[in-house]
Design an enzyme around this catalytic site. Structure first.
Site, PDB file in Angstrom:
ATOM      1  N   LYS A  90       0.854  -1.185   0.000  1.00  0.00           N
ATOM      2  CA  LYS A  90       0.000   0.000   0.000  1.00  0.00           C
ATOM      3  C   LYS A  90       0.885   1.227   0.000  1.00  0.00           C
ATOM      4  O   LYS A  90       1.819   1.332   0.785  1.00  0.00           O
ATOM      5  CB  LYS A  90      -0.880  -0.007   1.274  1.00  0.00           C
ATOM      6  N   GLN A 111       7.211   4.168   3.852  1.00  0.00           N
ATOM      7  CA  GLN A 111       5.806   3.751   3.879  1.00  0.00           C
ATOM      8  C   GLN A 111       5.619   2.463   4.684  1.00  0.00           C
ATOM      9  O   GLN A 111       4.609   2.276   5.373  1.00  0.00           O
ATOM     10  CB  GLN A 111       5.333   3.538   2.435  1.00  0.00           C
ATOM     11  N   LYS A 114       5.516   3.455   8.319  1.00  0.00           N
ATOM     12  CA  LYS A 114       4.348   4.309   8.542  1.00  0.00           C
ATOM     13  C   LYS A 114       3.076   3.448   8.591  1.00  0.00           C
ATOM     14  O   LYS A 114       2.252   3.576   9.484  1.00  0.00           O
ATOM     15  CB  LYS A 114       4.235   5.303   7.376  1.00  0.00           C
ATOM     16  N   LYS A 126       5.448   2.102  -3.091  1.00  0.00           N
ATOM     17  CA  LYS A 126       5.323   3.449  -3.654  1.00  0.00           C
ATOM     18  C   LYS A 126       5.511   3.332  -5.149  1.00  0.00           C
ATOM     19  O   LYS A 126       6.144   2.398  -5.633  1.00  0.00           O
ATOM     20  CB  LYS A 126       6.402   4.368  -3.075  1.00  0.00           C
ATOM     21  N   GLY A 165      -2.921   8.323  -4.040  1.00  0.00           N
ATOM     22  CA  GLY A 165      -2.291   9.517  -4.602  1.00  0.00           C
ATOM     23  C   GLY A 165      -1.063   9.954  -3.815  1.00  0.00           C
ATOM     24  O   GLY A 165      -0.762   9.426  -2.746  1.00  0.00           O
ATOM     25  N   ASP A 166      -0.344  10.895  -4.372  1.00  0.00           N
ATOM     26  CA  ASP A 166       0.793  11.554  -3.715  1.00  0.00           C
ATOM     27  C   ASP A 166       1.011  12.835  -4.526  1.00  0.00           C
ATOM     28  O   ASP A 166       0.064  13.311  -5.188  1.00  0.00           O
ATOM     29  CB  ASP A 166       2.031  10.643  -3.721  1.00  0.00           C
ATOM     30  N   THR A 209      -4.681  13.366   5.526  1.00  0.00           N
ATOM     31  CA  THR A 209      -3.263  13.546   5.873  1.00  0.00           C
ATOM     32  C   THR A 209      -3.074  14.849   6.657  1.00  0.00           C
ATOM     33  O   THR A 209      -2.459  14.864   7.729  1.00  0.00           O
ATOM     34  CB  THR A 209      -2.372  13.529   4.612  1.00  0.00           C
ATOM     35  N   ASN A 240      -2.489  19.129  -1.467  1.00  0.00           N
ATOM     36  CA  ASN A 240      -3.440  18.417  -0.610  1.00  0.00           C
ATOM     37  C   ASN A 240      -3.086  18.486   0.878  1.00  0.00           C
ATOM     38  O   ASN A 240      -3.905  18.880   1.714  1.00  0.00           O
ATOM     39  CB  ASN A 240      -3.519  16.951  -1.092  1.00  0.00           C
ATOM     40  N   SER A 385      -7.000   5.609   4.009  1.00  0.00           N
ATOM     41  CA  SER A 385      -7.018   4.702   2.861  1.00  0.00           C
ATOM     42  C   SER A 385      -7.328   3.278   3.324  1.00  0.00           C
ATOM     43  O   SER A 385      -8.075   2.544   2.670  1.00  0.00           O
ATOM     44  CB  SER A 385      -5.665   4.714   2.141  1.00  0.00           C
TER      45      SER A 385
END
Ligand code: NDP
Length: 453
Positions: A90, A111, A114, A126, A165-166, A209, A240, A385
């Site tokens: 993810k 990630q 996290k 990622k 997204g990022d 976020t 964002n 998410s």
């Protein structure tokens, strides 16, 4: 045989030349992990560190697409599936010209820990491309996304790998990507998150976020008997994460005086209130304009052109109580960190991934600046998410209030866990060590349980 962390780091550097961001991320985590190795001798025997720095899979592919002038364009696509010890891969997709293997691997590595901190069952990954959506028409973005997904679709799925997204990938891009995935698979599934709420997305995913960053920071302050009320904050970025960080800071009574993009930054001493933020959201999300236009609308503000934040970022030279870097990696360099400290900053909480250079982190800790590291503070996005995946699985959407309550609960738990692990294994109040160690231990122990895979 005992192998020192320094030797493993040296070997990682040797095997990954010209990947400075990846090495920086690994070094930061390993410096924290060094403090627990004596308590977990099994990690050496099972070569946990050596395995963790090797992605489980790296997919790199060609993305051809035709622009509005009927010219063929070629970009490079990536998906780094870093670690699936605790759940399906993810992590977000980034579309930005700076994207390369080093940046993808650093983000996938971060990630992994996290996602572990969220307490949800999510592995780390990622992906992205060196495609730049800026200045492209909607049709160009759609053609690119469709071509990108025409390769990526065979590697992802709701139980395999779930992108989101990022930077450069917002609601528009997720829509085009998901549409093509659905078409190729002939399946409507939760294989992507960040979807529109009309078609399987979760309420509050766009806000998650930024809100989560502020919930985490609020908990740090609460612990010190402080609040946001009347405090001045510096925020960088205007995408964002920055937008919803500002929204929540405003709600909690703070005054935000800066925002930026890759062209420069604005300083508004009166504060970017709800009405001004609405203007910024419209400007960045729909008109896709530049932050400099803020000054045209609000002439009392200052605009400073500054296209290279990795060199020196004068945004961080304004006096404030708290700072929230929410743009990109290494946007606080050693000089910026010194400026922040010299101007009396009391807390830095990272909204972006690895926005503070190594020397900056060291300086904040040495000077007693409260420091909320990215992998803990910005985990709210991936956490929601995860909640979107749960809603997709049951096909029952949750209310906005329910998601917000869960988000607050998760961020509070991450904060408390960071503090607890810091106290147990490092030093009280060292959120960086606490988050690294808490995230790492769960992944490491799961890897041991699952054998040599
Ligand atoms: P967006 O694309 O929405 O916004 C990024 C913002 O940062 C834009 O204002 C952009 O400027 C600016 N920016 C990007 N690259 C640079 C650069 N090299 N120099 C200066 N400014 C730059 O991205 P997000 O807000 O989603 O992401 C911001 C950060 O937060 C990233 O580090 C991301 O990895 C991290 N993050 C995001 C999550 C999410 O849920 N979206 C979750 C967790 C972390 P411009 O408009 O000019 O491009």
């Amino acid at each position: 045989m005992f192998v020192s962390i320094e030797a493993i780091l040296e070997e990682t550097r040797r095997k990954n030349p010209k990947q400075p961001e990846f090495i920086q991320a690994v070094t930061e985590v390993f410096r924290s992990i060094e403090k627990v190795m004596d308590s977990f001798p099994d990690f050496i025997y099972h070569k946990i560190l050596e395995r963790m720095v090797e992605p489980e899979r790296v997919i790199m592919f060609r993305v051809p697409w035709v622009d509005d002038n009927e010219q063929l364009q070629i970009n490079r696509g990536f998906r780094v599936e870093m670690n699936s010890a605790i759940g399906p891969y993810k992590g977000g997709l980034r579309f930005h010209p700076s994207v390369n293997l080093s940046i993808m691997k650093f983000l996938g590595f971060e990630q992994t820990f996290k996602n572990s901190l969220t307490s949800l069952s999510l592995g780390g990954a990622k992906g992205g491309s060196d495609f730049d959506p800026k200045g492209k028409s909607d049709l160009e973005v759609m053609r690119f996304c469709q071509s990108f997904m025409s390769e990526l679709y065979r590697h992802i799925g709701e139980n395999t790998d779930v992108p989101a997204g990022d930077i450069g990938v917002g609601g528009r891009e997720i829509g085009y990507l998901f549409g093509q995935y659905k078409r190729l698979r002939n399946q409507f599934s939760g294989a992507m998150t960040g979807k529109g709420t009309n078609w399987g997305g979760s309420f509050l995913r766009p806000e998650a976020t930024g809100y989560g960053v502020v919930y985490y920071a609020a908990r740090i302050l609460e612990n010190k008997g402080e609040t946001f009320d009347g405090k001045t904050c510096l925020v960088s970025g205007s995408g964002n994460v920055a937008q919803y960080t500002v929204e929540k800071l405003n709600e909690l009574g703070a005054r935000v005086v800066t925002l930026s993009d890759s062209s420069g930054y604005i300083f508004d001493p009166e504060g970017i209130d709800a009405e001004k933020l609405k203007f910024v959201m419209e400007l960045k999300n729909f008109r896709r304009g530049r932050i400099g236009e803020y000054k045209e609308k609000y002439p009392h503000a200052e605009y400073h052109h500054n296209p290279d934040v990795t060199n020196f970022n004068p945004l961080w030279n304004h006096k404030a109580d708290y700072a929230f870097p929410c743009a990109t990696e290494n946007e606080i360099n050693p000089k910026d960190a010194k400026n922040l400290v010299d101007n009396g900053i009391k807390m830095v909480v990272e909204g972006a991934n690895m926005p503070t250079c190594e020397e900056g982190v060291d300086l904040f800790q040495e000077k007693g600046v409260l420091f909320g590291p990215a992998k803990a503070a910005n985990a709210g996005g991936v956490a929601v998410s995860g909640l979107e995946m749960a809603q997709n699985g049951s096909r029952i959407p949750w209310s906005r209030e329910k998601v917000d309550k869960e988000l607050l609960k998760i961020m509070t738990r991450i904060h408390d866990m960071s503090l607890e692990y810091a106290e147990r294994y490092s030093e009280p109040g060292n959120y960086l060590d606490g988050a690294n160690i808490a995230g790492f231990l769960k992944v490491a122990q799961s890897m041991i349980d699952q054998g040599y895979v």
